[in-house]
Design an enzyme around this catalytic site. Structure first.
Site, PDB file in Angstrom:
ATOM      1  N   ASP A  28     -23.758  98.327 -39.970  1.00  0.00           N
ATOM      2  CA  ASP A  28     -24.081  96.948 -39.581  1.00  0.00           C
ATOM      3  C   ASP A  28     -25.259  96.455 -40.420  1.00  0.00           C
ATOM      4  O   ASP A  28     -26.412  96.617 -40.030  1.00  0.00           O
ATOM      5  CB  ASP A  28     -24.424  96.916 -38.089  1.00  0.00           C
ATOM      6  CG  ASP A  28     -24.455  95.505 -37.510  1.00  0.00           C
ATOM      7  OD1 ASP A  28     -23.819  94.612 -38.102  1.00  0.00           O
ATOM      8  OD2 ASP A  28     -25.097  95.299 -36.468  1.00  0.00           O
ATOM      9  N   GLU A 107     -18.762  86.514 -41.291  1.00  0.00           N
ATOM     10  CA  GLU A 107     -18.843  85.632 -40.117  1.00  0.00           C
ATOM     11  C   GLU A 107     -18.716  84.146 -40.468  1.00  0.00           C
ATOM     12  O   GLU A 107     -19.272  83.668 -41.456  1.00  0.00           O
ATOM     13  CB  GLU A 107     -20.180  85.864 -39.395  1.00  0.00           C
ATOM     14  CG  GLU A 107     -20.250  85.197 -38.039  1.00  0.00           C
ATOM     15  CD  GLU A 107     -21.129  85.954 -37.056  1.00  0.00           C
ATOM     16  OE1 GLU A 107     -21.512  85.361 -36.051  1.00  0.00           O
ATOM     17  OE2 GLU A 107     -21.424  87.143 -37.306  1.00  0.00           O
ATOM     18  N   LYS A 143     -15.243  87.104 -38.637  1.00  0.00           N
ATOM     19  CA  LYS A 143     -15.996  87.139 -37.378  1.00  0.00           C
ATOM     20  C   LYS A 143     -16.100  85.737 -36.790  1.00  0.00           C
ATOM     21  O   LYS A 143     -16.503  84.789 -37.473  1.00  0.00           O
ATOM     22  CB  LYS A 143     -17.403  87.692 -37.597  1.00  0.00           C
ATOM     23  CG  LYS A 143     -17.445  89.201 -37.725  1.00  0.00           C
ATOM     24  CD  LYS A 143     -18.841  89.709 -37.989  1.00  0.00           C
ATOM     25  CE  LYS A 143     -19.645  89.906 -36.740  1.00  0.00           C
ATOM     26  NZ  LYS A 143     -20.965  90.517 -37.024  1.00  0.00           N
ATOM     27  N   THR A 168     -16.974  88.217 -32.033  1.00  0.00           N
ATOM     28  CA  THR A 168     -18.353  88.660 -31.882  1.00  0.00           C
ATOM     29  C   THR A 168     -19.059  87.903 -30.754  1.00  0.00           C
ATOM     30  O   THR A 168     -18.469  87.027 -30.124  1.00  0.00           O
ATOM     31  CB  THR A 168     -19.103  88.505 -33.223  1.00  0.00           C
ATOM     32  OG1 THR A 168     -20.369  89.160 -33.129  1.00  0.00           O
ATOM     33  CG2 THR A 168     -19.312  87.043 -33.592  1.00  0.00           C
ATOM     34  N   PHE A 190     -21.568  93.452 -27.370  1.00  0.00           N
ATOM     35  CA  PHE A 190     -22.962  93.680 -27.787  1.00  0.00           C
ATOM     36  C   PHE A 190     -23.734  94.507 -26.758  1.00  0.00           C
ATOM     37  O   PHE A 190     -24.267  93.974 -25.795  1.00  0.00           O
ATOM     38  CB  PHE A 190     -23.659  92.324 -27.974  1.00  0.00           C
ATOM     39  CG  PHE A 190     -23.432  91.685 -29.320  1.00  0.00           C
ATOM     40  CD1 PHE A 190     -22.232  91.834 -29.981  1.00  0.00           C
ATOM     41  CD2 PHE A 190     -24.425  90.935 -29.919  1.00  0.00           C
ATOM     42  CE1 PHE A 190     -22.010  91.241 -31.230  1.00  0.00           C
ATOM     43  CE2 PHE A 190     -24.230  90.338 -31.157  1.00  0.00           C
ATOM     44  CZ  PHE A 190     -23.021  90.495 -31.818  1.00  0.00           C
TER      45      PHE A 190
END
Length: 338
Positions: A28, A107, A143, A168, A190
């Protein structure tokens, strides 16, 4: 005292290598130079990570190339900035794909989180830039924020365009159910941000991994998906410590920051598979269906998820604006011959 000698311990497998036997490990980060030694399968980025990397001297050439591209495309200043941003995100993705054998997640601008059509259009633009660079769309995950509109954008991209999506900013069980029903490729619940909320709202300073609210959330989602045979896979994200990572060994994928990958590579404790399909199938979860009204109500009933989703969108949007400001300043310098 441990009976294992230091020499033998050094020869034992690292926690990271043990984890890879149960789970696909993903890096990440936007700092692609930081991931090679950990040999992740995939990598994920977000606007905050790209902003951080774009400030590093090592990556200025990518920023400069993106600005050159944006200026060459012409149009209004806003269009030039938008084209530069798209190119920059894809440029980082292209560099990451040289380091990982699998996929990169790129994203869509969080400011589009409530506009399905614009999210689809932006996603297709990103995919087109990858394809222009010779990268097949199979190696890219788009994303999208897990708003109702984002989830429906994911459904359309998967169904009509064969574009794989990574949903996400996912905090609630309602979001997870809606994503599964939309048949998106992957979700990113998350873990760490859920824990942050509970610590702040309860005043409790610490949680053991097995009672960590973020770990429990991902475990429930994993069990639900496996029990009812959904094709969508689960990638735990946003970790605060290695205890959370270890507690989710067995999850389909886990995306982990370079600093925690480093800790896991130096850790020689035993990793046990915690999430298992047979355990999931034996769980007492019941199947539910959510239309838009049900989704909005159930998500709204979860105070933590409602607050963290809106907070996450605002933070990613703020970092996108910071990146745009940086690009505008550099563009002006180029135009002025500096």
């Amino acid at each position: 005292m441990s009976s294992v000698s230091p020499d033998k311990r050094r020869k034992m497998e690292s926690a990271l290598n043990q984890l890879k036997k149960h789970t696909v490990v993903v890096a990440d980060t936007g700092d692609f130079n930081a991931i090679e030694e950990y040999k992740p399968q995939d990598a994920t980025t977000n606007p905050s990570l790209i902003l951080a990397a774009a400030k590093m001297p090592a990556y200025q050439h990518l920023v400069d190339q993106a600005i050159k591209y944006g200026l060459a495309k012409g149009g209004t200043e806003d269009e030039q900035v938008a084209n530069t941003m798209d190119k920059l995100f894809v440029s980082f993705g292209l560099e990451i794909l040289k380091k990982v054998p699998g996929r990169v997640s790129t994203e869509v601008d969080a400011r589009l989180s409530f506009d399905k059509e614009e999210m689809v259009a932006k996603a297709l633009r990103i995919i087109a830039l990858y394809e222009e660079a010779g990268i097949d769309k199979e190696r890219v995950l788009i994303k999208l924020s897990s708003t109702w509109e984002g989830i429906q954008a994911g459904r359309e991209l998967e169904e009509k365009h064969g574009v794989h999506c990574n949903m996400t900013l996912l905090f609630s069980f309602a979001q997870a159910v809606a994503c599964a029903e939309a048949k998106v490729t992957l979700i990113s619940p998350f873990v760490g941000r859920i824990l942050d909320w509970y610590k702040e709202s309860t005043g409790r300073k610490s949680y053991e991994p097995q009672e960590d609210p973020g770990v429990l959330s991902v475990t429930k989602i994993f069990n639900y998906y496996k029990k009812f045979g959904y094709s969508t896979v689960v990638m735990g994200a946003s970790f605060r410590n290695t205890g959370q990572v270890k507690a989710l060994a067995g999850c389909d994928l886990l995306t982990i920051s370079p600093s925690l990958l480093a800790e896991l590579s130096q850790d020689h404790s035993t990793i046990t598979e915690m999430l298992k399909v047979d355990k999931a199938k034996a769980s007492d979860l019941e199947k539910i269906h959510l239309d838009e009204k049900d989704y909005r109500w159930q998500h709204n009933e979860d105070q933590m998820a409602t607050e963290k989703l809106s907070d996450g969108i605002r933070k990613f949007a703020a970092d996108a604006i910071k990146l745009e400001t940086m690009i505008k300043e550099k563009m002006l310098n180029v135009k002025n011959g500096k």
